[in-house]
Design a protein around this motif. Structure first.
Motif, mmCIF file in Angstrom:
data_model
loop_
_atom_site.group_PDB
_atom_site.id
_atom_site.type_symbol
_atom_site.label_atom_id
_atom_site.label_comp_id
_atom_site.label_asym_id
_atom_site.label_seq_id
_atom_site.Cartn_x
_atom_site.Cartn_y
_atom_site.Cartn_z
ATOM 1 N N CYS A 59 -17.386 -30.614 -24.600
ATOM 2 C CA CYS A 59 -18.703 -31.298 -24.500
ATOM 3 C C CYS A 59 -17.967 -31.888 -26.732
ATOM 4 N N LYS A 78 -14.177 -37.678 -17.964
ATOM 5 C CA LYS A 78 -15.767 -37.856 -18.570
ATOM 6 C C LYS A 78 -15.668 -35.571 -18.711
ATOM 7 N N ASN A 80 -18.502 -33.298 -19.439
ATOM 8 C CA ASN A 80 -20.100 -32.989 -17.931
ATOM 9 C C ASN A 80 -21.295 -32.935 -18.431
ATOM 10 N N SER A 81 -21.837 -33.557 -17.120
ATOM 11 C CA SER A 81 -22.939 -33.874 -17.770
ATOM 12 C C SER A 81 -25.005 -32.598 -18.726
ATOM 13 N N SER A 86 -22.816 -38.295 -23.775
ATOM 14 C CA SER A 86 -21.726 -37.990 -22.299
ATOM 15 C C SER A 86 -20.159 -39.308 -23.279
#
Length: 119
Positions: A59, A78, A80-81, A86
């Motif tokens: 992250c 990208k 991870n949600s 973000s």
């Protein structure tokens, strides 16, 4: 023995009984402590096992404030949600990883170029 120390038999028995009680309470404290420690250890072990499935590997928390030259970028993906913020994780040729805000114009172009090259 208690005659030499000038103690009465009731005094010796009282001391013996108090030692017995102290020993029992110390043993009970030790076994309770072991039980509590074992339960905490078990809870820690099982909570890590359940969290491992829901925690992403990487992250981003602090994005960079400079532009990386596109020719030095190997990959950009990208996060991870599940991550609290973000971001886009950029890997360079030297293997360094940087976090970039996803709304930066230069990273949008890099992402488009990487998408074109992979198709």
């Amino acid at each position: 023995m208690w005659c030499r120390l000038r103690l009465s038999q009731t005094t010796v028995i009282t001391h013996y009984q108090s030692l017995k009680i102290n020993f029992r309470s110390a043993t009970m404290r030790a076994s309770t402590l072991c039980l509590v420690f074992g339960l905490v250890l078990l809870m820690t072990w099982t909570s890590e096992a359940t969290l491992a499935a829901g925690v992403p590997e990487k992250c981003c928390f602090k994005p960079i404030d400079f532009e990386i030259p596109p020719k030095k970028i190997v990959s950009a993906e990208k996060t991870n949600s599940i991550c609290p913020k973000s971001a886009i994780l950029v890997t360079t040729q030297k293997g360094l990883e940087f976090c970039v805000e996803p709304d930066e114009p230069w990273i949008k172009k890099v992402m488009e170029n990487l998408d074109k090259n992979t198709k």
